[in-house]
Write a protein that holds these residues in place. Structure first.
Motif, PDB file in Angstrom:
ATOM      1  N   ALA A  62      35.787 -14.303   6.225  1.00 35.12           N
ATOM      2  CA  ALA A  62      34.664 -14.910   6.927  1.00 35.12           C
ATOM      3  C   ALA A  62      33.709 -15.611   5.968  1.00 35.12           C
ATOM      4  N   LEU A 237      39.447 -18.720  10.694  1.00 36.62           N
ATOM      5  CA  LEU A 237      38.704 -18.584   9.445  1.00 36.62           C
ATOM      6  C   LEU A 237      39.291 -19.403   8.312  1.00 36.62           C
ATOM      7  N   ARG A 257      33.675 -22.787  15.936  1.00 35.69           N
ATOM      8  CA  ARG A 257      33.644 -23.108  14.503  1.00 35.69           C
ATOM      9  C   ARG A 257      32.215 -23.134  13.995  1.00 35.69           C
ATOM     10  N   LEU A 260      31.077 -19.663  13.459  1.00 34.79           N
ATOM     11  CA  LEU A 260      31.694 -19.092  12.258  1.00 34.79           C
ATOM     12  C   LEU A 260      31.033 -19.627  10.998  1.00 34.79           C
TER      13      LEU A 260
END
Length: 376
Positions: A62, A237, A257, A260
Motif C-alpha cells: 500500500a 496496489l 485509485r 488508494l
C-alpha cells in the motif's frame, strides 16, 4: 532518481563556502524502503498459504513503492537538464536496464530452458528503472504547468481507464505512480521539510500516531482480507492494470485509485515519521539502494521458481524468519565487495558510447539513480 544529493551536500556559491552536511535521515529512509522492497518480493510465495502473510503483503504494498517514488522525487531537479544530466539518464538507467534485461534473458534460458527476449516488457523489478527515466524526462515539463501535482493525479487516475496503456515500457505503472514522484518534488520545491522543520521536530505523540496508523492498516488488511481478495486489491496496489482488467468497469473506478493514493500518502507519512534521524552503522547502505534493487531478484529467483517458500507452516515462525533474511539480503548486497564486483553492471561507464567520453567519467562523485550522491 535525480542528480541531486541525498542531502544538500553541494557547496554554496562563494570561495569560502563549506559543503553542507549530509542528512542521514534520507539514507536511513532509502535503506528502509529497499528492505521493504526485498521483503515484499520475499514473502510473495507465503501469501498463497497464509492469511497473515497476505495481509502483511497488502499493507506493505500500500505504501512502499510510493515512498520510494517520493524520496526520488524529492531529490529531482525540474530545470532544463544539462548535457551531463542527460548523459546520466543513459548511464544510470538505459544502459543498466539493457544489461540486466540481457542477464534475465540468459537466466530464464538457463533455468527454464526458454526465453522470449523483449526489451519493451521489463523483467520483474526492472520496471522501476524505466519509471525513473520517464520521471526525469517529464518533470521539467510538469514544472512549467500551473498545479503540476494536480495534473499528475489526473493522469494517474485517467490512465486506468485506457486499456491500451499497458506494461509496455512500464508505462501504465509509471504514470500510475507519477503523483508520488511529483509530490516528493513538490515538497522540495516548496521547502516544506525545512520550513516546518519536519526532520528536527518529532514529538513522542507523532511516533505513537504513526505506529497506530500502520497497525490499524495491518489490522484492516487482515480483518477484511476476504473483501480485499474478492476485489483483487493486490493488483490494484501495483498501479499497473487498467480498471477493466481489475473488474472495475464502473465509471467511478478511478475513485478507488484516488482513495488508494490518499491512503499511500498517509502511510508514507507514518513510515517517514518512524525513520531514525541519526547516523548508524547501516546508514551508509542507503547510498547503494540500486545495487540491492537490481540484484536481490536474482537471489530470490531460485526460491520463487522452486516453490521452496510454499506450504511453510507455522506462519509465526516463517514470516519473521523471511523478514530477518530480507534484511540480511539487503545488507549483503550493499556491502563493498558486492559493489566492487557488480559495479560494471549496476554503474557502467560506457565512454565509448559518447561523442564526448568525459560525459561518462564522473570523477569524484557517483550518483545513485534514486537521488543519492556519494563519494566515489
Amino acid at each position: 532518481m535525480s542528480n541531486a544529493a541525498a542531502a544538500p551536500s553541494g557547496p554554496p556559491t562563494g570561495s569560502t563556502a563549506r559543503p553542507r552536511r549530509r542528512v542521514p535521515f534520507w539514507d536511513n529512509a532509502r535503506y528502509a524502503c529497499i528492505v521493504l522492497v526485498v521483503l515484499g518480493h520475499a514473502i510473495q510465495r507465503l501469501i498463497y498459504d497464509s492469511d497473515i502473510a497476505f495481509a502483511f503483503y497488502l499493507a506493505l504494498y500500500a505504501f512502499h513503492m510510493p515512498a520510494f517514488a517520493i524520496i526520488s522525487g524529492y531529490f529531482s531537479k525540474s530545470g532544463s537538464p544539462t548535457r551531463t544530466q542527460m548523459a546520466r539518464v543513459i548511464t544510470d538507467i538505459l544502459v543498466p536496464y539493457l544489461i540486466f534485461e540481457v542477464l534475465w534473458t540468459l537466466t530464464k534460458w538457463l533455468v527454464e530452458g526458454q526465453a522470449n527476449p523483449n526489451i519493451t516488457k521489463p523483467s520483474w523489478t526492472l520496471w522501476f528503472l524505466l519509471a525513473l527515466g520517464i520521471f526525469r524526462l517529464v518533470l521539467p515539463y510538469l514544472a512549467l504547468l500551473r498545479w503540476p501535482l494536480a495534473w499528475t493525479v489526473v493522469i494517474s487516475i485517467g490512465v486506468g481507464y485506457l486499456p491500451n496503456v499497458d506494461s509496455t515500457f512500464s508505462l501504465s505503472r509509471t504514470l500510475g505512480l507519477l503523483p508520488f514522484f511529483a509530490f516528493g518534488w513538490w515538497l522540495r520545491e516548496r521547502d516544506i521539510v525545512d520550513r516546518f522543520r519536519l526532520l528536527d521536530f518529532r514529538p513522542w505523540w507523532v511516533r505513537v500516531v504513526a505506529v497506530a496508523v500502520l497497525a490499524a492498516t495491518g489490522w484492516a488488511a487482515w480483518n477484511w482480507l476476504p473483501v480485499w481478495q474478492a476485489i483483487d486489491l493486490r493488483h490494484w496496489l501495483f498501479y499497473e492494470d487498467s480498471y477493466a482488467d481489475l473488474g472495475g468497469e464502473q465509471w467511478w473506478a478511478g475513485g478507488l485509485r484516488f482513495a488508494l493514493m490518499l491512503l499511500a500518502v498517509v502511510l508514507c507519512a507514518a513510515f517517514f515519521a518512524l525513520i531514525p534521524r541519526g547516523t548508524y552503522w547501516w546508514t551508509h547502505f542507503g547510498q547503494y539502494t540500486m545495487y540491492v534493487f537490481l540484484l536481490h531478484s536474482f537471489v530470490l529467483y531460485p526460491f520463487r521458481e522452486s516453490g521452496a517458500l510454499r506450504d511453510l507452516e507455522p506462519t509465526w515462525i516463517w514470516l519473521p524468519l523471511v523478514t530477518i533474511l530480507s534484511v540480511v539480503v539487503a545488507l549483503a548486497l550493499a556491502t563493498k565487495p558486492v559493489r566492487w564486483l557488480f559495479r560494471p553492471l549496476v554503474e557502467p561507464r560506457p565512454k565509448w558510447l559518447f561523442a564526448d567520453p568525459a560525459l561518462a567519467s564522473r570523477e569524484g562523485r557517483r550518483n545513485d539513480p534514486t537521488g543519492s550522491r556519494r563519494p566515489r
